[in-house]
Design an enzyme around this catalytic site. Structure first.
Site, PDB file in Angstrom:
ATOM      1  CD  GLU A 113      -2.921  -1.209   2.282  1.00  0.00           C
ATOM      2  OE1 GLU A 113      -3.107  -0.193   2.964  1.00  0.00           O
ATOM      3  OE2 GLU A 113      -3.501  -2.279   2.507  1.00  0.00           O
ATOM      4  CG  HIS A 241      -8.744   5.861   1.788  1.00  0.00           C
ATOM      5  ND1 HIS A 241      -8.627   5.670   0.439  1.00  0.00           N
ATOM      6  CD2 HIS A 241      -8.179   4.786   2.376  1.00  0.00           C
ATOM      7  CE1 HIS A 241      -8.024   4.509   0.210  1.00  0.00           C
ATOM      8  NE2 HIS A 241      -7.730   3.955   1.381  1.00  0.00           N
ATOM      9  NE  ARG A 288      -4.381   5.498   3.197  1.00  0.00           N
ATOM     10  CZ  ARG A 288      -4.861   4.624   4.011  1.00  0.00           C
ATOM     11  NH1 ARG A 288      -5.378   5.008   5.149  1.00  0.00           N
ATOM     12  NH2 ARG A 288      -4.867   3.362   3.699  1.00  0.00           N
ATOM     13  CG  HIS A 349      -9.878   6.332   5.855  1.00  0.00           C
ATOM     14  ND1 HIS A 349     -10.839   5.383   5.570  1.00  0.00           N
ATOM     15  CD2 HIS A 349      -8.723   5.649   6.063  1.00  0.00           C
ATOM     16  CE1 HIS A 349     -10.277   4.180   5.608  1.00  0.00           C
ATOM     17  NE2 HIS A 349      -9.000   4.313   5.923  1.00  0.00           N
ATOM     18  NE  ARG A 384      -4.542   5.085   9.687  1.00  0.00           N
ATOM     19  CZ  ARG A 384      -5.035   4.171   8.851  1.00  0.00           C
ATOM     20  NH1 ARG A 384      -4.523   2.955   8.810  1.00  0.00           N
ATOM     21  NH2 ARG A 384      -6.052   4.457   8.072  1.00  0.00           N
TER      22      ARG A 384
HETATM   23  P1  FAD Z   1     -13.930   0.480  15.870  1.00  0.00           P
HETATM   24  O1  FAD Z   1     -13.661  -0.745  15.122  1.00  0.00           O
HETATM   25  O2  FAD Z   1     -14.445   1.634  15.112  1.00  0.00           O
HETATM   26  O3  FAD Z   1     -14.975   0.145  17.013  1.00  0.00           O
HETATM   27  C1  FAD Z   1     -15.556   1.180  17.773  1.00  0.00           C
HETATM   28  C2  FAD Z   1     -16.578   0.574  18.706  1.00  0.00           C
HETATM   29  O4  FAD Z   1     -16.951   1.516  19.684  1.00  0.00           O
HETATM   30  C3  FAD Z   1     -17.857   0.119  18.053  1.00  0.00           C
HETATM   31  O5  FAD Z   1     -18.229  -1.105  18.632  1.00  0.00           O
HETATM   32  C4  FAD Z   1     -18.870   1.184  18.456  1.00  0.00           C
HETATM   33  O6  FAD Z   1     -20.196   0.729  18.538  1.00  0.00           O
HETATM   34  C5  FAD Z   1     -18.356   1.491  19.836  1.00  0.00           C
HETATM   35  N1  FAD Z   1     -18.765   2.785  20.371  1.00  0.00           N
HETATM   36  C6  FAD Z   1     -18.466   4.021  19.911  1.00  0.00           C
HETATM   37  N2  FAD Z   1     -18.999   4.957  20.704  1.00  0.00           N
HETATM   38  C7  FAD Z   1     -19.651   4.303  21.699  1.00  0.00           C
HETATM   39  C8  FAD Z   1     -20.394   4.713  22.813  1.00  0.00           C
HETATM   40  N3  FAD Z   1     -20.626   6.003  23.088  1.00  0.00           N
HETATM   41  N4  FAD Z   1     -20.931   3.761  23.621  1.00  0.00           N
HETATM   42  C9  FAD Z   1     -20.749   2.446  23.358  1.00  0.00           C
HETATM   43  N5  FAD Z   1     -20.038   2.006  22.309  1.00  0.00           N
HETATM   44  C10 FAD Z   1     -19.501   2.922  21.489  1.00  0.00           C
HETATM   45  N6  FAD Z   1      -7.024   0.237   9.052  1.00  0.00           N
HETATM   46  C11 FAD Z   1      -6.039  -0.643   8.741  1.00  0.00           C
HETATM   47  O7  FAD Z   1      -5.064  -0.779   9.493  1.00  0.00           O
HETATM   48  N7  FAD Z   1      -6.136  -1.394   7.615  1.00  0.00           N
HETATM   49  C12 FAD Z   1      -7.174  -1.311   6.758  1.00  0.00           C
HETATM   50  O8  FAD Z   1      -7.228  -2.023   5.766  1.00  0.00           O
HETATM   51  C13 FAD Z   1      -8.200  -0.372   7.048  1.00  0.00           C
HETATM   52  N8  FAD Z   1      -9.241  -0.212   6.192  1.00  0.00           N
HETATM   53  C14 FAD Z   1     -10.271   0.610   6.568  1.00  0.00           C
HETATM   54  C15 FAD Z   1     -11.397   0.691   5.741  1.00  0.00           C
HETATM   55  C16 FAD Z   1     -12.484   1.454   6.121  1.00  0.00           C
HETATM   56  C17 FAD Z   1     -13.698   1.527   5.238  1.00  0.00           C
HETATM   57  C18 FAD Z   1     -12.439   2.166   7.347  1.00  0.00           C
HETATM   58  C19 FAD Z   1     -13.606   2.987   7.784  1.00  0.00           C
HETATM   59  C20 FAD Z   1     -11.317   2.113   8.148  1.00  0.00           C
HETATM   60  C21 FAD Z   1     -10.225   1.337   7.766  1.00  0.00           C
HETATM   61  N9  FAD Z   1      -9.090   1.248   8.560  1.00  0.00           N
HETATM   62  C22 FAD Z   1      -8.097   0.369   8.238  1.00  0.00           C
HETATM   63  C23 FAD Z   1      -9.044   1.900   9.868  1.00  0.00           C
HETATM   64  C24 FAD Z   1      -9.405   0.854  10.932  1.00  0.00           C
HETATM   65  O9  FAD Z   1     -10.431   0.026  10.433  1.00  0.00           O
HETATM   66  C25 FAD Z   1      -9.861   1.478  12.221  1.00  0.00           C
HETATM   67  O10 FAD Z   1      -8.963   2.471  12.623  1.00  0.00           O
HETATM   68  C26 FAD Z   1      -9.948   0.428  13.308  1.00  0.00           C
HETATM   69  O11 FAD Z   1     -10.768  -0.635  12.872  1.00  0.00           O
HETATM   70  C27 FAD Z   1     -10.489   1.023  14.580  1.00  0.00           C
HETATM   71  O12 FAD Z   1     -10.706  -0.015  15.484  1.00  0.00           O
HETATM   72  P2  FAD Z   1     -11.224   0.323  16.929  1.00  0.00           P
HETATM   73  O13 FAD Z   1     -11.348  -0.970  17.651  1.00  0.00           O
HETATM   74  O14 FAD Z   1     -10.391   1.384  17.516  1.00  0.00           O
HETATM   75  O15 FAD Z   1     -12.671   0.971  16.693  1.00  0.00           O
HETATM   76  C1  SIN Z   2      -7.285   0.630   2.568  1.00  0.00           C
HETATM   77  O1  SIN Z   2      -7.561  -0.553   2.414  1.00  0.00           O
HETATM   78  O2  SIN Z   2      -6.934   1.371   1.654  1.00  0.00           O
HETATM   79  C2  SIN Z   2      -7.397   1.198   3.933  1.00  0.00           C
HETATM   80  C3  SIN Z   2      -6.169   0.926   4.659  1.00  0.00           C
HETATM   81  C4  SIN Z   2      -6.061   1.776   5.873  1.00  0.00           C
HETATM   82  O3  SIN Z   2      -6.902   2.639   6.122  1.00  0.00           O
HETATM   83  O4  SIN Z   2      -5.086   1.585   6.596  1.00  0.00           O
END
Ligand code: FAD
Ligand code: SIN
Length: 523
Positions: A113, A241, A288, A349, A384
């Site tokens: 990437e 993104h 990015r 993103h 990032r």
């Molecule tokens: P999340 O997975 O967002 O989980 C948050 C949780 O908190 C959820 O369960 C939600 O319901 C809960 N929550 C929020 N507020 C409250 C509240 N007030 N009360 C109770 N619960 C609450 N990163 C990579 O490294 N590689 C990738 O390929 C990649 N692709 C991505 C593609 C997309 C489309 C997106 C949107 C992001 C991508 N990212 C990627 C970024 C990555 O997915 C996120 O940064 C990561 O998944 C965040 O994980 P997390 O556990 O911190 O939060």
């Molecule tokens: C992607 O698949 O391009 C998202 C990867 C990331 O947000 O780290």
């Protein structure tokens, strides 16, 4: 009546679930999630998780790429921790049942990437996040010590401030005793007491008009910690993104993974001309911030609504096998990715900053940890590196879990915590007051605090925000608590922090680009 748990986990993405699985053998655990357990940003991650596995890749190369993307603001000791401990955490994910794609010879099939000098991204087709989410969800559902409360919305942390004590100026003494949460099924506010609390509430993409984030991403954890007077940092670094699918009617925007560019797809203008060579020698695979700015510039110069991502020169079978999810989505819109160029635009993103934590994931508030997108560890700096966020989440959840386990036997529950007080409040009469303010907030952020900023735009953003802040606080004081009102209030708090920190940064750096200061990349 309050609920009591040793470990409270707010959020059920990769950070929350991996932490819960690690602490669950050491006490009672409660995970609260505001919708369903599986509706998270994690679920939508496409490209994968970056980690060093085989030669020619090395720890030193991953370290250098992360530092370079971060534009001089990464904490090198944190980068070293994450890059070195990452491979061990990948093994944990595999042991919990996550399947990463392999080559016929049994080695991981590694993708490349933007900003990566090597192929190092482990993935499951183009829906890695779904695979991780489902394997972790299955494990937590099976664990007898873990209570899962879905449709529970965390409103505010319980600290001395929440209890009305004035401890101004003594930030080190703030303690967290748990959370007040809205049970969305019956609209009751419950007190959940905990010896330690872990914030894993993810990002805040929904403060922008166009985002790849699902609707749950409203920055709740960041706002809660800010209101509890915890330290928040680096909020000015919002990652857009470069390639979300251009489909104006759809929210959230569907992502076209950067791994497709790593596979050979090329960015082109509406006239079919390549342009990235004008901006960076890595062309479509530059980090990015550079690619998103280049696209923004090309679109504005031509008055276009999108640019194209061209994968039509790639071998069809191979392309569709690697990116089945994207191929399926595009075909639903009449785009065959092997024959047609894909229209793409940048979309909000990822938030690089967040709750300031130390090397063990501990925040500035006692007994309060954070990891994942809600936390600011110092890994990402000003930008990032792609696929480093899932990695950061598992590494820091592991560290926080180890630290919390060490102290749990010496902690007690706080007694005498009062129930939530909503005396004198009534239902807001009109939902439009909330929905309209959210739309205005999203417009302010997209128009004035987007990819390109200026002192004037930031000032205008703050002035406009002030108005909706006052209106919303007024409404909040008078109204019974609702999910929509709390989310709006949180989104406004987060927007305020972004604008304030962006206004303070008198330079262009990484994701914070302003026309008032020249951009200079720092290795
Ligand atoms: P999340 O997975 O967002 O989980 C948050 C949780 O908190 C959820 O369960 C939600 O319901 C809960 N929550 C929020 N507020 C409250 C509240 N007030 N009360 C109770 N619960 C609450 N990163 C990579 O490294 N590689 C990738 O390929 C990649 N692709 C991505 C593609 C997309 C489309 C997106 C949107 C992001 C991508 N990212 C990627 C970024 C990555 O997915 C996120 O940064 C990561 O998944 C965040 O994980 P997390 O556990 O911190 O939060
Ligand atoms: C992607 O698949 O391009 C998202 C990867 C990331 O947000 O780290």
């Amino acid at each position: 009546m309050s609920k009591r748990f040793d470990f409270l986990v707010v959020g059920s993405g990769i950070a929350g679930l991996s932490y819960a699985l690690k602490v669950a053998d050491h006490g009672s655990v409660c995970i609260i999630s505001k919708t369903s357990l599986d509706e998270t940003n994690t679920r939508y991650a496409q490209g994968g998780i970056a980690a060093v596995t085989y030669q020619p890749d090395t720890i030193e190369k991953h370290l250098a790429d992360t530092l370079s993307a971060g534009d001089g603001l990464c904490k090198p000791e944190i980068v070293e921790i994450v890059v070195k401990e990452g491979p061990g955490q990948i093994t944990e994910l595999v042991n919990w049942g996550t399947l990463f794609d392999k080559q016929p010879n049994g080695l991981f099939d590694l993708a490349k990437e933007g900003g990566h000098s090597e192929h190092r991204v482990l993935h499951h087709k183009d829906n890695t996040g779904y695979e991780i989410q489902m394997s972790l969800s299955k494990k937590v559902r099976e664990h007898k010590n873990i209570t899962i409360l879905e449709k529970y919305f965390g409103i505010d942390l319980i600290t001395q401030h929440q209890l009305g004590e004035d401890i101004q100026g003594k930030q080190d003494d703030i303690e967290c005793y748990g959370i007040y949460a809205l049970n969305i099924r019956n609209n009751q506010i419950e007190t959940i007491l905990a010896k330690t609390t872990f914030i894993a509430t993810g990002g805040a993409g929904n403060i922008y008009q166009t985002t790849t984030n699902p609707p749950i991403a409203t920055g709740d954890g960041l706002a809660m910690v800010y209101r509890a007077k915890g330290e928040i940092e680096n909020m000015e670094f919002i990652q857009f993104h470069p390639t979300a699918l251009y489909n104006p009617k759809e929210r959230p925007s569907f992502l076209i993974t950067e791994a497709l560019r790593g596979f050979g797809a090329i960015l082109k203008t509406s006239q079919g001309k390549e342009f990235m060579h004008k901006y960076d020698k890595r062309e479509s695979l530059a980090p990015r911030d550079i690619v998103a700015r280049a696209i923004d510039h090309e679109m504005k110069a031509r008055g276009d609504d999108f640019v194209y991502l061209d994968a039509t020169h790639l071998e069809e079978k191979n392309l569709k096998e690697h990116f089945p999810n994207i191929a399926k989505k595009c075909i639903e819109l009449g785009i065959d990715i092997s024959k047609d160029r894909i229209p793409v635009v940048p979309a909000a993103h990822y938030i690089c900053g967040g709750i300031k934590v130390d090397t063990e994931g501990h925040s500035s508030i006692a007994h309060l940890y954070s990891a994942g997108e809600s936390a600011s560890t110092g890994l990402h700096g000003a930008n990032r590196l792609a696929s480093n966020s899932l990695l950061e989440a598992v590494v820091f959840s592991d560290r926080a879990a180890k630290d919390a386990i060490k102290s749990i036997s010496s902690l007690e529950f706080m007694e005498g915590i009062p129930d939530w007080d909503d005396e004198g409040t009534s239902h807001p009469e009109e939902m439009i007051l909330i929905t309209q303010n959210l739309k205005e907030l999203q417009q302010i952020m997209s128009n004035y605090v987007g990819i390109v900023r200026s002192n004037l735009r930031l000032k205008r953003a703050m002035d406009r925000l002030e108005i909706i802040y006052r209106e919303t606080e007024d409404l909040y004081k008078k109204s019974t608590v609702s999910l929509q009102l709390c989310e709006l209030r949180n989104a406004i708090n987060v927007a305020y922090l972004i604008i304030k920190m962006a206004s303070k940064r008198k330079e262009s750096r990484g994701l914070h680009y302003t026309i008032d200061y020249p951009w200079k990349h720092i290795e």
